[in-house]
Structures are given as C-alpha cells and as structure tokens.
Scaffold this motif. Structure first.
Motif, PDB file in Angstrom:
ATOM      1  N   SER A 194       0.819  -1.212   0.000  1.00  0.00           N
ATOM      2  CA  SER A 194       0.000   0.000   0.000  1.00  0.00           C
ATOM      3  C   SER A 194       0.853   1.261   0.000  1.00  0.00           C
ATOM      4  CB  SER A 194      -0.898  -0.008   1.239  1.00  0.00           C
ATOM      5  OG  SER A 194      -0.073  -0.041   2.400  1.00  0.00           O
ATOM      6  N   ALA A 195       1.955   1.238  -0.721  1.00  0.00           N
ATOM      7  CA  ALA A 195       2.882   2.375  -0.708  1.00  0.00           C
ATOM      8  C   ALA A 195       2.225   3.636  -1.259  1.00  0.00           C
ATOM      9  CB  ALA A 195       4.124   2.044  -1.518  1.00  0.00           C
ATOM     10  N   ARG A 196       2.577   4.739  -0.630  1.00  0.00           N
ATOM     11  CA  ARG A 196       2.134   6.046  -1.112  1.00  0.00           C
ATOM     12  C   ARG A 196       3.195   6.580  -2.064  1.00  0.00           C
ATOM     13  NH1 ARG A 196       2.181   7.423   4.546  1.00  0.00           N
ATOM     14  NH2 ARG A 196       0.771   5.904   5.395  1.00  0.00           N
ATOM     15  N   THR A 197       2.778   7.136  -3.180  1.00  0.00           N
ATOM     16  CA  THR A 197       3.727   7.640  -4.169  1.00  0.00           C
ATOM     17  C   THR A 197       4.132   9.076  -3.848  1.00  0.00           C
ATOM     18  OG1 THR A 197       1.957   8.357  -5.633  1.00  0.00           O
ATOM     19  CG2 THR A 197       2.853   6.152  -6.008  1.00  0.00           C
ATOM     20  N   THR A 198       5.251   9.467  -4.427  1.00  0.00           N
ATOM     21  CA  THR A 198       5.747  10.828  -4.275  1.00  0.00           C
ATOM     22  C   THR A 198       5.782  11.488  -5.640  1.00  0.00           C
ATOM     23  OG1 THR A 198       8.041  10.099  -4.510  1.00  0.00           O
ATOM     24  CG2 THR A 198       7.160  10.228  -2.270  1.00  0.00           C
ATOM     25  N   ARG A 199       5.961  12.790  -5.640  1.00  0.00           N
ATOM     26  CA  ARG A 199       6.064  13.524  -6.898  1.00  0.00           C
ATOM     27  C   ARG A 199       7.312  13.076  -7.651  1.00  0.00           C
ATOM     28  NH1 ARG A 199       4.737  19.573  -4.718  1.00  0.00           N
ATOM     29  NH2 ARG A 199       2.755  19.030  -3.734  1.00  0.00           N
ATOM     30  N   ALA A 200       7.215  12.982  -8.952  1.00  0.00           N
ATOM     31  CA  ALA A 200       8.310  12.469  -9.782  1.00  0.00           C
ATOM     32  C   ALA A 200       9.612  13.224  -9.583  1.00  0.00           C
ATOM     33  CB  ALA A 200       7.901  12.489 -11.249  1.00  0.00           C
ATOM     34  N   HIS A 201       9.562  14.531  -9.453  1.00  0.00           N
ATOM     35  CA  HIS A 201      10.790  15.320  -9.329  1.00  0.00           C
ATOM     36  C   HIS A 201      10.956  15.937  -7.946  1.00  0.00           C
ATOM     37  CE1 HIS A 201      11.579  14.705 -13.519  1.00  0.00           C
ATOM     38  NE2 HIS A 201      10.350  15.089 -13.794  1.00  0.00           N
ATOM     39  N   ALA A 202      10.130  15.502  -7.004  1.00  0.00           N
ATOM     40  CA  ALA A 202      10.208  16.012  -5.637  1.00  0.00           C
ATOM     41  C   ALA A 202       9.894  14.869  -4.676  1.00  0.00           C
ATOM     42  CB  ALA A 202       9.238  17.166  -5.440  1.00  0.00           C
ATOM     43  N   PRO A 203      10.878  14.012  -4.413  1.00  0.00           N
ATOM     44  CA  PRO A 203      10.611  12.803  -3.637  1.00  0.00           C
ATOM     45  C   PRO A 203      10.215  13.045  -2.190  1.00  0.00           C
ATOM     46  CG  PRO A 203      12.965  13.085  -3.972  1.00  0.00           C
ATOM     47  CD  PRO A 203      12.287  14.130  -4.797  1.00  0.00           C
ATOM     48  N   TRP A 204      10.332  14.281  -1.711  1.00  0.00           N
ATOM     49  CA  TRP A 204       9.919  14.594  -0.335  1.00  0.00           C
ATOM     50  C   TRP A 204       8.482  15.049  -0.251  1.00  0.00           C
ATOM     51  CZ3 TRP A 204      12.329  12.656   3.467  1.00  0.00           C
ATOM     52  CH2 TRP A 204      13.695  12.424   3.398  1.00  0.00           C
ATOM     53  N   HIS A 205       7.785  15.066  -1.386  1.00  0.00           N
ATOM     54  CA  HIS A 205       6.392  15.522  -1.397  1.00  0.00           C
ATOM     55  C   HIS A 205       5.489  14.416  -1.900  1.00  0.00           C
ATOM     56  CE1 HIS A 205       7.626  19.644  -0.631  1.00  0.00           C
ATOM     57  NE2 HIS A 205       8.592  19.454  -1.499  1.00  0.00           N
ATOM     58  N   PRO A 206       4.392  14.166  -1.205  1.00  0.00           N
ATOM     59  CA  PRO A 206       3.441  13.162  -1.687  1.00  0.00           C
ATOM     60  C   PRO A 206       2.883  13.565  -3.043  1.00  0.00           C
ATOM     61  CG  PRO A 206       2.911  13.847   0.569  1.00  0.00           C
ATOM     62  CD  PRO A 206       3.980  14.761   0.066  1.00  0.00           C
ATOM     63  N   ALA A 207       2.582  12.556  -3.843  1.00  0.00           N
ATOM     64  CA  ALA A 207       1.956  12.839  -5.150  1.00  0.00           C
ATOM     65  C   ALA A 207       0.573  13.410  -4.895  1.00  0.00           C
ATOM     66  CB  ALA A 207       1.870  11.557  -5.965  1.00  0.00           C
ATOM     67  N   THR A 208       0.161  14.311  -5.739  1.00  0.00           N
ATOM     68  CA  THR A 208      -1.161  14.891  -5.593  1.00  0.00           C
ATOM     69  C   THR A 208      -2.200  13.895  -6.099  1.00  0.00           C
ATOM     70  OG1 THR A 208      -0.864  16.008  -7.705  1.00  0.00           O
ATOM     71  CG2 THR A 208      -0.407  17.278  -5.732  1.00  0.00           C
ATOM     72  N   PRO A 209      -3.341  13.819  -5.403  1.00  0.00           N
ATOM     73  CA  PRO A 209      -4.377  12.852  -5.809  1.00  0.00           C
ATOM     74  C   PRO A 209      -4.991  13.153  -7.144  1.00  0.00           C
ATOM     75  CG  PRO A 209      -5.050  14.075  -3.839  1.00  0.00           C
ATOM     76  CD  PRO A 209      -3.703  14.576  -4.249  1.00  0.00           C
TER      77      PRO A 209
END
Length: 102
Positions: free
Chosen positions: A87-102
């Motif tokens: 159930s991993a949460r993804t991160t932004r492609a070019h900003a690994p410290w930020h969760p991907a936006t839904p």
C-alpha cells in the motif's frame, strides 16, 4: 512507520541502488526510478554516503509506508535496507519529499 526488528543478518537484496556520493534528494530520485516497477515485498539495499541518510531514509519510508529495515551489517559504505509495501504512497516524480497529488 513500520520498522522491522533489528536484523542479525539482512535479507539479501532484490535490488541494490548505489547512491555513493549523492545527496539524499538525488539518491531518492534514483531510488524512486529503480522501484517504480518493483513488486511489493521487494527488498532494496540503498548504498548511501550522505551523512543525512540515517535520518532521511527512515523518514522517507515513513512517508511512503515502505518498511525501513535499517543499516545492513558489515557494509562499507553503509547500505540501508527497505522492503516495498503493498500500500505504498507515491511521491512527486521530481520532488521525492512531497506526496503525489491525488
């Protein structure tokens, strides 16, 4: 954060990501690229020389819900283990410290 019990012997890696000489942000970009298509349960060893790695890798695992396995014994430079979550949460492609936006 899911943290595995202290390991006497680390599970062998399915994937090894060499981040020697990289700052953690760049290392996380490289890590993300290597695990994008990996299956849940995959064990990853991340080789890191950045002094922030012992703090940044567990924090990133907490944010993404991957299991942080800790430093891999008898490795130089130090490798850190993690296991990919179902159930991993993804991160932004070019900003690994930020969760991907839904």
């Amino acid at each position: 954060m899911r943290v595995a019990q202290s390991l006497v012997a680390s599970p062998p890696p399915d994937i090894t990501v060499d981040g020697t000489g990289l700052l953690c942000v760049t290392l996380l970009l490289r890590l993300r690229k290597h695990i994008d298509t990996a299956a849940p349960g995959t064990v990853v060893h991340v080789i890191a020389t950045d002094p922030a790695a012992p703090l940044d890798l567990p924090a990133w695992c907490h944010m993404t819900d991957h299991a942080y396995l800790g430093p891999v014994p008898d490795t130089a430079p130090t490798a850190y283990g993690l296991q990919l979550a179902t159930s991993a949460r993804t991160t932004r492609a070019h900003a690994p410290w930020h969760p991907a936006t839904p």
